[in-house]
Design an enzyme around this catalytic site. Sequence first.
Site, short mmCIF file in Angstrom:
data_model
loop_
_atom_site.label_atom_id
_atom_site.label_comp_id
_atom_site.label_asym_id
_atom_site.label_seq_id
_atom_site.Cartn_x
_atom_site.Cartn_y
_atom_site.Cartn_z
N ASP A 192 33.69 50.94 48.56
CA ASP A 192 33.95 49.68 49.38
C ASP A 192 33.43 49.71 50.56
O ASP A 192 32.71 50.70 50.94
CB ASP A 192 35.44 49.44 49.38
CG ASP A 192 35.77 48.18 50.22
OD1 ASP A 192 35.31 47.20 49.75
OD2 ASP A 192 36.70 48.28 51.11
N CYS A 213 34.87 46.04 45.83
CA CYS A 213 34.59 45.27 46.81
C CYS A 213 34.05 44.10 46.41
O CYS A 213 33.09 44.07 45.57
CB CYS A 213 33.61 45.87 47.67
SG CYS A 213 33.01 45.05 49.08
N ASN A 214 34.56 42.93 46.44
CA ASN A 214 34.17 41.54 45.86
C ASN A 214 32.93 41.23 46.27
O ASN A 214 32.11 40.75 45.76
CB ASN A 214 35.24 40.46 46.04
CG ASN A 214 36.56 40.66 45.39
OD1 ASN A 214 36.69 40.08 44.57
ND2 ASN A 214 37.20 41.50 46.13
N THR A 215 32.50 41.61 47.62
CA THR A 215 31.49 41.43 48.24
C THR A 215 30.28 42.07 47.71
O THR A 215 29.18 41.37 47.56
CB THR A 215 31.47 41.45 49.76
OG1 THR A 215 32.65 40.76 50.42
CG2 THR A 215 30.31 40.65 50.56
N CYS A 234 39.59 39.61 48.28
CA CYS A 234 38.75 40.67 49.08
C CYS A 234 39.51 41.76 48.96
O CYS A 234 40.92 41.66 49.02
CB CYS A 234 38.50 40.35 50.64
SG CYS A 234 38.26 41.58 51.49
N1 DGL Z 1 36.85 44.53 50.75
C1 DGL Z 1 35.39 43.83 50.64
C2 DGL Z 1 35.59 42.81 49.63
O1 DGL Z 1 36.37 42.71 48.65
C3 DGL Z 1 34.67 43.56 51.92
C4 DGL Z 1 35.07 43.39 53.18
C5 DGL Z 1 34.08 43.30 54.15
O2 DGL Z 1 33.61 44.40 54.57
O3 DGL Z 1 33.99 42.02 54.68
O4 DGL Z 1 34.80 41.59 49.64
#
Ligand code: DGL
Length: 292
Positions: free
Chosen positions: A46, A109-111, A220
């Site tokens: 992540d 991590c979604n992003t 997120c």
């Molecule tokens: N935890 C991450 C996600 O699931 C991203 C957080 C970030 O670094 O902006 O999107």
Amino acid sequence: RSTRKESSAASDVYKRQDILYLCLYFIERQRHCIMIYDNRPIGVFDSGVGGISVLRELTSIMPNENYIYFGDSLNAPYGTRPLDEVRELTFHTAGHLIGMGCKCLVIACNTATTAAVRALRARYEGVPVIGIEPALKPAVLHKPHGRVLVLATAVTLHEEKFHRLMARYENDADIFTLACPGIVEFVERGIIEGEELIEYLKQLLRNYIDNPPDAVVLGCTHYPFVRKAIDSVLGGHAEIFDGGNGTARETGHQLKLHDLCASPDSLGNVTILNSKPEMIPISEWLLKLPIE
Ligand code: DGL
């Protein structure tokens, strides 16, 4: 007489066929009994400590597996960076984990999933790469034609991947989205409750406090750590969903499909790494928090 001879020859053929089928049946059964196990680690990563919320689900359903978790806290947050920068950082971490001998990759991590899952699958053909996406489906199913609020980073919400996901459900619910810069920073600082966080969330969710949605999607992986705070700001009226458990189950499925499961009697361990090593104690603390 010749007819009798023919019928006895035919019955011999049937007997031989029966024996053949029986042999094939036992060979097939043996094949299922002789499982090949693979105790190499699963690489989970992540932008920071958020993916620990996915790691908790993974270790809870597959405690016998070995895990290497990498948090890139030095470069967090990813969610406000340009897409190609997120892709580059994601490739860098993935390469590192593959170099450490990981048998599969979980992008917790979604992003990073938005930015790189397809390219990573093409780059590491034969290595299962599991991504995460906002848990929109269970949220929409929760209440037919209800109001669903998706909280995620700006990158996740603005990219095509999420628009396609939303298009699948937009006739079944009223879907609202809200980018939440700031929550990641709270969690990276180890703040998951308290006045400062509540005040920030009240400001962020101000349009939903008097008229709360039926369901909230935490899109997120940092956000599940502040689930309680979000719930209290929304007065406990919304059902809250995240994609951690679904991602962990999908990982288990992929391991089975590729004959990559660790032996069931193996003890399993977790190694936590971070590009900012002082984040390791926070990561370990988050990993031990009970799953609610
Ligand atoms: N935890 C991450 C996600 O699931 C991203 C957080 C970030 O670094 O902006 O999107």
